[in-house]
Design a protein around this motif. Structure first.
Motif, PDB file in Angstrom:
ATOM      1  N   UNK A 104      -0.581  37.344   1.058  1.00 25.13           N
ATOM      2  CA  UNK A 104      -1.577  38.426   1.104  1.00 25.13           C
ATOM      3  C   UNK A 104      -1.521  39.259  -0.173  1.00 25.13           C
ATOM      4  N   UNK A 105      -2.682  39.733  -0.598  1.00 26.16           N
ATOM      5  CA  UNK A 105      -2.764  40.460  -1.859  1.00 26.16           C
ATOM      6  C   UNK A 105      -2.914  41.963  -1.684  1.00 26.16           C
ATOM      7  N   UNK A 106      -2.848  42.661  -2.802  1.00 28.84           N
ATOM      8  CA  UNK A 106      -3.012  44.116  -2.818  1.00 28.84           C
ATOM      9  C   UNK A 106      -4.138  44.492  -3.772  1.00 28.84           C
ATOM     10  N   UNK A 107      -4.599  45.705  -3.667  1.00 30.23           N
ATOM     11  CA  UNK A 107      -5.506  46.262  -4.675  1.00 30.23           C
ATOM     12  C   UNK A 107      -5.198  47.749  -4.805  1.00 30.23           C
ATOM     13  N   UNK A 108      -5.402  48.287  -6.020  1.00 24.99           N
ATOM     14  CA  UNK A 108      -4.949  49.664  -6.262  1.00 24.99           C
ATOM     15  C   UNK A 108      -5.806  50.715  -5.545  1.00 24.99           C
TER      16      UNK A 108
END
Lengths: 539, 539
Positions: free
Chosen positions: B89-93
């Protein structure tokens, strides 16, 4: 292999959860007030009586009964007095004749000495500090409305600080702090940090005054005991209700009000009951172990989150003779050594004569630092208790006929004693305390306005909860009148006592007497000194 | 018609109670570490995810997903970072570009203004006071061992006072108090009176520093969000475990360890399971709703009695455009008006941009005084929120596409958010927090030592509880090694971050920059004044 949900193991007008004094009083009062009212009491434990427990012990006279739970009553506790009369039960006075013993000091070598008056023997400046504190606390407590402490003028201030801080603010001497903190720990099973100053002032207000909370004569909370013990109150109530209407070993696991027109109550054994109303009389810290559908208002959760239950460890030791009386002691011991968290103070916090009405000699005591002593091996703790007793009363204390303890925090479906206390920040949630949750009404001594935390408060809360249900369940003006007249007349008697209390005066008299003795001593010493000097000068 | 107690609805190696992030992580790790380990997860609610909840909302792009529960992560939260990687799973700021808005003042007419730096715009003396407080608190927090706050050198002192009092003691200005108390209320959902100073310092210590708790960039706790939301973490874990191994709507009502060799777990529907070990991952305030046979140590009861859960009300509003960005605002709003218990402050406590990674514009906010606002009619509250938003961002705020709130205190089997907090007096019981009760081990973010109260703390606690069980359940050195190596390596990364944190310096830089601006302003004003005077004198 899951169990089918059973239809119902019974339909009732009212289900009372908890067969302690408050729950049984509520059930009894409902049955008395509404003819034919169908009530059942569900109890989690395998016994009735809640925070009262009367046990047989071997003693000089063979076998007799003692209380390991709530036991004392007094003349201003009108709700329990009513129940005692109703059940035909008698009282007998707490034995207080003789010299008292105290332990003080803050070194590893505590000091033991005797005292005579209501107040321990203290240096003059400590005594003045103590009297001043009691006067101030009584005066502040008089402004705390017992039915709504959160509405007191300075509620916010006293809600923001712990009792420990209140004590630090209002006393100057370590000695006065020690006496007050120790005394209140005997009463509520909690050190000063775990509850708010507002809780303390409410406690005093609900119990009239400092003097009435601490005294064991002159209308003090410890002035008399119930003949036969306190648990028999519940046993007699159960008899009147019919044993089949009080089910034991049935912990309630859920209260389902999703239908709104009735309540479904399920127990751990899988039984299911329906009723019109529930009186939940179990202690707050236990009421959270029930799953509610729907959930109670979040404010109620938050309120209970701001409370904690006390921690009391009590023991009874029976003896061949009341050897302490023979030595001129009343049996009363108060340990007011500074509580620095270590255990050099010894296990005893407070001890009193517990000789039965049949003259079987015994002592009752409360243990200091139950977090430590409660987790010491049983035989080691018993030994420490008896050794500590012996340092006050002599070596006869080492050989009791029988000895029994009760650590209430370890009792399943109890978790602590004597009551739940409000911590800092509780004030903004406190008004939830008696608000019914749809068809669920609340009882238990925590919810009392007179003598909260005492047997009498339990009875008051039971009568009040029953009265709420009577008003919902019947249209009979006679029933409503009978129920509310009784409650109001008892509450009124309490209000009169509270208004007429001049506790400070009584403490003052006691203090002045002590001061007088000290003064006389000083004058005498002065005269002797002057005399000696005169003689020397005459030479 | 009572139900017979069924033999068993299944036998397992481990039963995990609670399908939140900690429980599912524990189950996943057990299955990964011990081949063939038979694990089942019992969840009371009809959904998984615990204190995470990702919901679809209508938005500019049609429909997208937002978090009504825990949502933020950051680069020093190594345990959640591990899980994100594990699950792909990814993140975003967090979006932070633009001007921020603040509300201050203590009159009935609060003042709204903008600010640019990490710290709200404050008068010089307030700013100095705030910076000094943060420096002091960070420095004190560094001395609090995260795995044993009760052992800190001054634990007794900080355990004896509330956070409110700590703040009163360590700040001089109302403005600094307002900023700190408001900021911490966003983080932990509690006013300063309901928890101890020790709890506050532990919170900071476990989250590294004030700066890392409050920032939304530069390794601050709010620097990024999970693509797809936080609840999908649990959904993916559930998929890996197999849906049949996670039972929903099965509230556990009892944990029976009377046989000592196995554990019997019963649910409200009447199901009964047996297992070798239990991981109880539900929040402390909920774990008391289970009946234990035998009872846990009384010290555990007393400990939970000294905790309370936070109260957070969160909302998401989606919009056609990110109109605040067009006006140069970042979307961040901080309400630091003095909290005097009234509601003139308006409902908003903190707001931030919540535009999705698919560029669907939205705002996320937390509500001030949830005891009041949580009990206002839904439409009235929504209206007040939008009106308050409009006073900051303009009238476009009044017409969201969609709007959804979550009052966590009202969620059944939850009772509050984000975490349980220690109140005054908790220190002497606190060491019970992770002590297994026979075969019952404890998880949940409350029991974490790194980022307690956060998603990352939940993951750490799950890994730690699984590791405890692995060590009991298997003799395989390989399994034990795999389990403890992972946990230790992640803990070590956290320890390194904590040691290398020089938060005060960063705050200092920010503060100095603000001071510098003020200084330049004063110099400029001085020059102008001098110039004007010179001109006047020249006349």
């Amino acid at each position: 292999m899951s169990q089918p949900i059973s239809a119902s193991d019974g339909e009732y007008d009212v289900i009372v959860i908890g067969a302690g004094l408050s729950g049984l009083t509520a059930a009894y009062q409902l049955r008395n007030t509404i003819p034919g009212c169908k009530v059942i009491v569900l109890e989690a434990k395998d016994r009735i009586g809640g925070r009262t427990l009367t046990v047989p012990l071997k003693c000089a006279g063979g076998t007799d009964y003692w209380d390991l739970g709530g036991q004392w009553v007094c003349r201003t506790q009108h709700h329990i007095l009513w129940l005692l009369k109703e059940l035909g039960m008698g009282q007998y006075p707490q034995f207080t004749d003789g010299t008292k013993l105290q332990q003080s000091g803050n070194s590893a070598k505590p000091m033991i000495r005797t005292y005579e008056s209501e107040i321990p023997s203290l240096p003059l400046h400590v005594l003045l500090d103590l009297l001043n504190f009691e006067r101030k606390a009584d005066s502040l407590a008089r402004d705390i409305p017992c039915d709504a402490p959160w509405r007191a003028k300075n509620a916010d201030d006293y809600d923001s600080i712990t009792f420990e801080q209140f004590l630090a603010r209002e006393t100057w001497t370590q000695g006065a702090k020690d006496v007050v903190e120790g005394g209140f720990e005997v009463v509520n099973g909690s050190r000063g940090r775990g509850h708010s100053a507002l809780n303390y002032l409410f406690y005093i207000s609900s119990g009239i005054s400092n003097k009435s909370l601490y005294d064991n004569k002159n209308a003090g909370a410890q002035e008399s005991k119930i003949k036969g013990g306190a648990q028999p109150l519940s046993i007699k109530l159960q008899e009147r209700l019919g044993q089949s209407n009080v089910l034991l070993s049935e912990p309630v696991v859920s209260i389902d009000q999703s239908s709104r027109s009735e309540v479904k109550v399920r127990t751990l054994s899988g039984k299911s009951f329906t009723c019109k109303y529930v009186i939940n009389s179990i202690p707050m810290n236990c009421s959270v172990s029930i799953q509610y559908l729907p959930e109670p208002p979040s404010k109620r959760h938050m309120f209970i989150g701001h409370t904690k239950v006390g921690n009391l460890l009590k023991f009874i030791a029976t003896y061949k003779t009341a050897f302490w009386r023979d030595k001129g002691y009343s049996g009363e011991i108060f340990n007011m050594s500074t509580n620095d968290g270590s255990n050099y103070r010894g296990p005893l916090l407070y001890v009193a004569d517990a000789t039965s009405p049949n003259d079987s000699p015994a002592l009752v005591g409360f243990i200091n630092n139950p977090l430590y002593w409660g987790n010491v091996e049983d035989c080691k703790r018993k030994n420490a208790i008896l050794q500590h007793l012996a340092t006050f009363l002599g070596s006869e204390a080492l050989t009791p006929i029988d000895f029994m303890e009760k650590h209430w925090a370890k009792e399943p479906y109890n978790g602590g004693c004597p009551t739940n206390m409000m911590m800092t920040g509780a004030a903004e949630y406190w008004d939830e305390i008696r608000v019914p949750f749809h068809r669920v009404h609340w009882a238990g001594t925590e919810t009392a306005t007179h003598w909260m935390g005492y047997l009498s408060g339990a009875v008051q809360s039971g009568l009040r909860a029953a009265d709420e249900i009577v008003n919902m369940l019947t249209t009979s003006e006679e029933s409503k009148g009978n129920s509310s007249d009784l409650l109001q007349s008892l509450d009124n008697l309490g209000d009169v006592d509270r208004r007429s209390e001049v506790s400070w005066t009584s403490w003052g008299v006691s203090g002045l007497w002590t001061l007088g003795k000290i003064g006389l001593g000083l004058v005498a010493a002065g005269l002797v000194t002057a005399g000696v000097q005169a003689l020397l000068q005459a030479d």
